[in-house]
Structures are given as C-alpha cells and as structure tokens.
Design an enzyme around this catalytic site. Structure first.
Site, PDB file in Angstrom:
ATOM      1  N   SER A 133     -28.622 -26.428  35.265  1.00 20.82           N
ATOM      2  CA  SER A 133     -29.626 -26.757  36.269  1.00 20.82           C
ATOM      3  C   SER A 133     -30.117 -25.455  36.902  1.00 20.82           C
ATOM      4  O   SER A 133     -29.327 -24.702  37.471  1.00 20.82           O
ATOM      5  CB  SER A 133     -28.985 -27.671  37.319  1.00 20.82           C
ATOM      6  N   LYS A 159     -32.638 -27.603  32.799  1.00 18.17           N
ATOM      7  CA  LYS A 159     -33.222 -28.487  33.819  1.00 18.17           C
ATOM      8  C   LYS A 159     -33.829 -27.606  34.894  1.00 18.17           C
ATOM      9  O   LYS A 159     -33.145 -26.740  35.453  1.00 18.17           O
ATOM     10  CB  LYS A 159     -32.128 -29.399  34.380  1.00 18.17           C
ATOM     11  N   LYS A 161     -35.455 -27.339  38.576  1.00 15.41           N
ATOM     12  CA  LYS A 161     -35.690 -27.986  39.858  1.00 15.41           C
ATOM     13  C   LYS A 161     -37.165 -27.812  40.202  1.00 15.41           C
ATOM     14  O   LYS A 161     -37.702 -26.700  40.023  1.00 15.41           O
ATOM     15  CB  LYS A 161     -34.810 -27.343  40.930  1.00 15.41           C
ATOM     16  N   ASP A 187     -36.028 -31.917  37.772  1.00 14.92           N
ATOM     17  CA  ASP A 187     -35.356 -32.682  38.830  1.00 14.92           C
ATOM     18  C   ASP A 187     -36.081 -32.404  40.149  1.00 14.92           C
ATOM     19  O   ASP A 187     -36.108 -31.258  40.616  1.00 14.92           O
ATOM     20  CB  ASP A 187     -33.885 -32.262  38.929  1.00 14.92           C
ATOM     21  N   GLU A 212     -36.107 -36.402  36.818  1.00 14.26           N
ATOM     22  CA  GLU A 212     -34.998 -36.936  37.603  1.00 14.26           C
ATOM     23  C   GLU A 212     -35.437 -37.121  39.057  1.00 14.26           C
ATOM     24  O   GLU A 212     -35.999 -36.201  39.667  1.00 14.26           O
ATOM     25  CB  GLU A 212     -33.845 -35.935  37.491  1.00 14.26           C
ATOM     26  N   ASP A 237     -31.060 -40.371  39.994  1.00 13.98           N
ATOM     27  CA  ASP A 237     -29.836 -39.696  40.444  1.00 13.98           C
ATOM     28  C   ASP A 237     -29.482 -40.289  41.817  1.00 13.98           C
ATOM     29  O   ASP A 237     -28.716 -41.263  41.900  1.00 13.98           O
ATOM     30  CB  ASP A 237     -30.083 -38.183  40.485  1.00 13.98           C
ATOM     31  N   LYS A 261     -23.046 -39.515  38.459  1.00 14.49           N
ATOM     32  CA  LYS A 261     -22.223 -38.560  39.202  1.00 14.49           C
ATOM     33  C   LYS A 261     -21.112 -39.359  39.857  1.00 14.49           C
ATOM     34  O   LYS A 261     -21.389 -40.171  40.747  1.00 14.49           O
ATOM     35  CB  LYS A 261     -23.041 -37.873  40.305  1.00 14.49           C
ATOM     36  N   GLY A 289     -23.933 -33.066  38.110  1.00 16.61           N
ATOM     37  CA  GLY A 289     -22.963 -32.187  38.744  1.00 16.61           C
ATOM     38  C   GLY A 289     -23.328 -31.978  40.193  1.00 16.61           C
ATOM     39  O   GLY A 289     -24.455 -32.283  40.617  1.00 16.61           O
TER      40      GLY A 289
HETATM   41  O1  OSB Z   1     -29.663 -33.223  42.018  1.00 17.46           O
HETATM   42  O2  OSB Z   1     -28.502 -32.882  40.316  1.00 17.46           O
HETATM   43  C1  OSB Z   1     -28.756 -32.625  41.489  1.00 17.46           C
HETATM   44  C2  OSB Z   1     -26.532 -29.753  42.674  1.00 17.46           C
HETATM   45  C3  OSB Z   1     -26.220 -30.189  43.936  1.00 17.46           C
HETATM   46  C4  OSB Z   1     -26.751 -31.364  44.402  1.00 17.46           C
HETATM   47  C5  OSB Z   1     -27.600 -32.116  43.602  1.00 17.46           C
HETATM   48  C6  OSB Z   1     -27.917 -31.694  42.316  1.00 17.46           C
HETATM   49  C7  OSB Z   1     -27.395 -30.472  41.869  1.00 17.46           C
HETATM   50  C8  OSB Z   1     -27.737 -29.899  40.581  1.00 17.46           C
HETATM   51  C9  OSB Z   1     -26.758 -28.923  39.951  1.00 17.46           C
HETATM   52  O3  OSB Z   1     -28.782 -30.090  39.998  1.00 17.46           O
HETATM   53  C10 OSB Z   1     -25.748 -29.624  39.137  1.00 17.46           C
HETATM   54  C11 OSB Z   1     -24.602 -28.714  38.745  1.00 17.46           C
HETATM   55  O4  OSB Z   1     -24.812 -27.791  37.974  1.00 17.46           O
HETATM   56  O5  OSB Z   1     -23.471 -28.958  39.223  1.00 17.46           O
HETATM   57 MG    MG Z   2     -30.416 -34.563  40.561  1.00 15.23          MG
END
Ligand code: OSB
Ligand code: MG
Length: 367
Positions: A133, A159, A161, A187, A212, A237, A261, A289
């Site tokens: 991510s 991914k 953001k 995302d 996402e 999510d 998750k 994650g």
């Molecule tokens: O939205 O998936 C998410 C991290 C913290 C809170 C929300 C998210 C995320 C990530 C990173 O996208 C996921 C990871 O690498 O642990």
């Molecule tokens: Mg997410």
C-alpha cells in the site's frame, strides 16, 4: 491450559517513512498487545486500532479501556477463543478491542493444543502473494520513485492511496511508467461522495483491479449506486464490520470484492466466516493490513492462506514498515511471504526488542 494472568502491554514503534492517506498521516504506531499467560504457555494478540479515530471510530486508548473494563472480565481460566467470542457478543461494536483479545486467546489455545493458526483456520497455501500500500506522495515524481522501489523489492501488486486532487493523474502516471500489466488498485479511505461518481468513472480506463472504499463507511447504499456508474470493481474495507454487513452488502450489490481485516470485523473467527461466505459465492477476498507489527502480521498471513484469498493482500514484509520488527522479520521472497506453520501464530516478540519499545504493562489476574 488454565489461564493465570493477562498483561496489557503498551508500546511504540516508528514507521520507516510517513504513511499519508486521505484520513491523515501516520509516522509511528501506538501499540497495544494482549498477552495471555498460563503455567506453560502464553498467547499474543495485537490491537490494530490507530492512535486517533480517523480510519474507524475505534482508537487505541479507547480499545485499552474497553479491553480492561469490559472484555478481560469475560475471560475465565479455561475459556476458549470461541467461547470468548460468544460472551463478547453482548458488548456492542468495539471490534478492534475484541479482536485483540480473541487473537491472544487463540494463540494461547492453539499453542496448548499444538496446532498452527493456519491449520486451525483451514489454510491451503504455504506462502501468500504480497502487495504493498503506497501512501499519498507529495508529487508524481516522488510517487514513481516509491513505486519503482517496491517493484524492485518484488511486490506483486501496488495499491495507491488516493483522495480528491490526488487521483486520476496519479494513476495515469503510474500506468504510463509501469505498464498496463502491473496489478494496480486504489484506496480512497472514504474520501468521496456519490456526487463524485462521474469523476471516479475516469478511472475506468486504467484497468484497475478495484477501488477500495470510495464512499463513507455508513454509505453502503451509495456504493450500490456507484457500482452501477463506474466499471472499476468496488471493494469495501471500512464498511465491512461483520459477517452480517458483508452478506447484506453483497446481497444488495454494494461491492464485488471484500477486503478482510480481522481487527475491523472483531477477529479471526468472524474473518473466517466472511471468507467462507465469499468463497461460496465466488466473491474474491484479500487480506488488508493496519500497519501491524509481526504479532498481527503473523496471524494475518495465516488467514490470507485460505483458498478464497485470490487477490494479493496488504501483507507486506516487516521492512516496508519498521527498521526492527518486534518479532523475527517477515521477508519477501520472489513476491511471496511464507505462512507461519508452527504452533499458534508461530512467532513471539523478541524480549529485548519488546522491552525497549514498551512504555507500560498492566497485569490482570484471571480466576
Ligand atoms: O485502508 O487499508 C487501509 C493502513 C492503515 C489503516 C487503513 C489502511 C491501511 C493501509 C496499509 O492501506 C495496509 C498495510 O500495509 O498494513
Ligand atoms: Mg483500505
């Protein structure tokens, strides 16, 4: 098998680089571990809540309060993780708090019975494909450099953001630089509204695996509408907080894919139920994650090894997050991470590392 004590461990770890999302910038993790202790065995669980209630309404100090005040009193010396989940159903919401206790009880129970979490959950894979991510970067050149670095590390899926103002151009630049074949998804962490449907449809041309959580957590019906107006598959999510919500979201066509998750849905057993539902319906799932350290990561890898996890997860290697993980580091091998296969979650904190990170330990006697 009898549980004697539970420790609530608070600790702190820095991230290797700031992680910016549409809800905020994380530079470190404010950690909460649940440590179940018996005569011969122990169990560990990691709470995934962030320091502030920006991703979800839960936050780590609130989870600590709920765990101490409402969840630990439900734990009896011989309770199983399943019995705990049933007892904890009387407490509304508070999924991340429940999941942390469930994880520690599961690790403890599985160590006592000499089973691995992967085996207990029904894993069919010994290694899982790893995605990464990528946080919102200050400019496109920096973004391309960061993606290139992760590609060199071997991550099989990227991914990005996104948020308004940092979306279409970013995706176009990454597609132009790395080609149409690279597995790519975005995302939004709930940064858009249904009024942005026409704007989000501009992502259609980029052959994304999914988008996402484009809309608010509560706007499940909005995602039904959006799914009709864009070609990119919608993945939820934040909205998916339980099996019941997952079933309803699928029934009404709010999403085509689910990010599971464990922390967000109240634990590994609820995660397994959601997996089984999606698997039976042919709906792809992947393991999200929350910037977990090795304790949470180990358990997520066991879950991600179930047969319905057909898309690469955000289960990245330890060095994507931390200079020194609290456990032995998880490493990427040709884009995959090995699933722990010894007893319980398969790992424990390295005592010296944990001690150096720890700010406070509170002890609760059980029974
Ligand atoms: O939205 O998936 C998410 C991290 C913290 C809170 C929300 C998210 C995320 C990530 C990173 O996208 C996921 C990871 O690498 O642990
Ligand atoms: Mg997410």
């Amino acid at each position: 098998m009898s549980i004697k004590r539970i420790e609530i461990v608070r600790a702190h770890i820095n991230l290797v680089s700031p992680f910016r999302t549409s809800f905020g910038t994380e530079v470190d993790r404010d950690l909460l571990y649940v440590h179940v202790i018996g005569d011969d065995e122990e169990g560990w669980g990691e709470c995934v809540a962030m320091a502030a209630p920006l991703y979800s309404s839960e936050y780590v100090d609130g989870c600590e309060e709920v765990i101490k005040r409402y969840l630990i009193p439900l734990v009896t010396p011989n309770i199983t993780a399943h019995e705990f989940v049933v007892a904890a159903a009387s407490i509304r919401g508070n999924f991340m708090a429940k999941a942390a206790v469930e994880a520690a009880l599961l690790d403890y129970q599985l160590r006592c019975t000499r089973l691995s979490l992967a085996g207990f959950l029904g894993a069919t894979q010994t290694k899982v494909a790893s995605g990464v991510s990528v946080g919102i970067q200050p400019d496109i050149d920096t973004l391309l450099g960061v993606v290139e670095g992760y590609r060199k590390d071997g991550y099989v899926r990227i991914k990005l953001k996104i948020e308004p103002g940092f979306d279409i151009d970013r995706v176009r630049a990454v597609r132009q630089a790395f080609g149409d074949e690279m597995l790519l998804q975005v995302d939004a962490n709930a940064a858009y509204t249904i009024d942005d449907a026409a704007h989000l449809a501009k992502l259609d041309e980029f052959n994304l695996l999914l988008i996402e959580q484009p809309l608010a957590e509560e706007d499940i019906v909005g995602h039904v509408e959006l799914s009709k107006r864009i070609a990119t598959p919608v993945c939820l999510d934040e909205s998916i907080t339980s099996y019941d919500v997952a079933r309803g979201a699928l029934d009404i066509g709010a999403c085509a894919i689910i990010n599971i998750k464990p922390g967000r849905v109240g634990g590994y057993m609820e995660s397994k139920r959601i997996h089984d539902l999606c698997y039976s319906r042919g709906v792809p799932v992947w393991c999200g994650g929350m910037l977990e350290t090795g304790i949470g990561r180990a358990a997520n890898l066991a879950l991600a090894a179930l047969p319905g996890f057909t898309l690469p997860g955000d289960t990245s290697a330890s060095d994507r997050y931390f200079v020194q993980d609290v456990t032995e580091p998880f490493v990427l091998k040709d884009g995959y991470i090995d699933v722990p296969n010894t007893v319980g979650i398969g790992v424990r904190p390295l005592p010296d590392v944990l001690q150096a990170m720890t700010s406070r330990v509170d002890d609760y006697r059980i029974g």
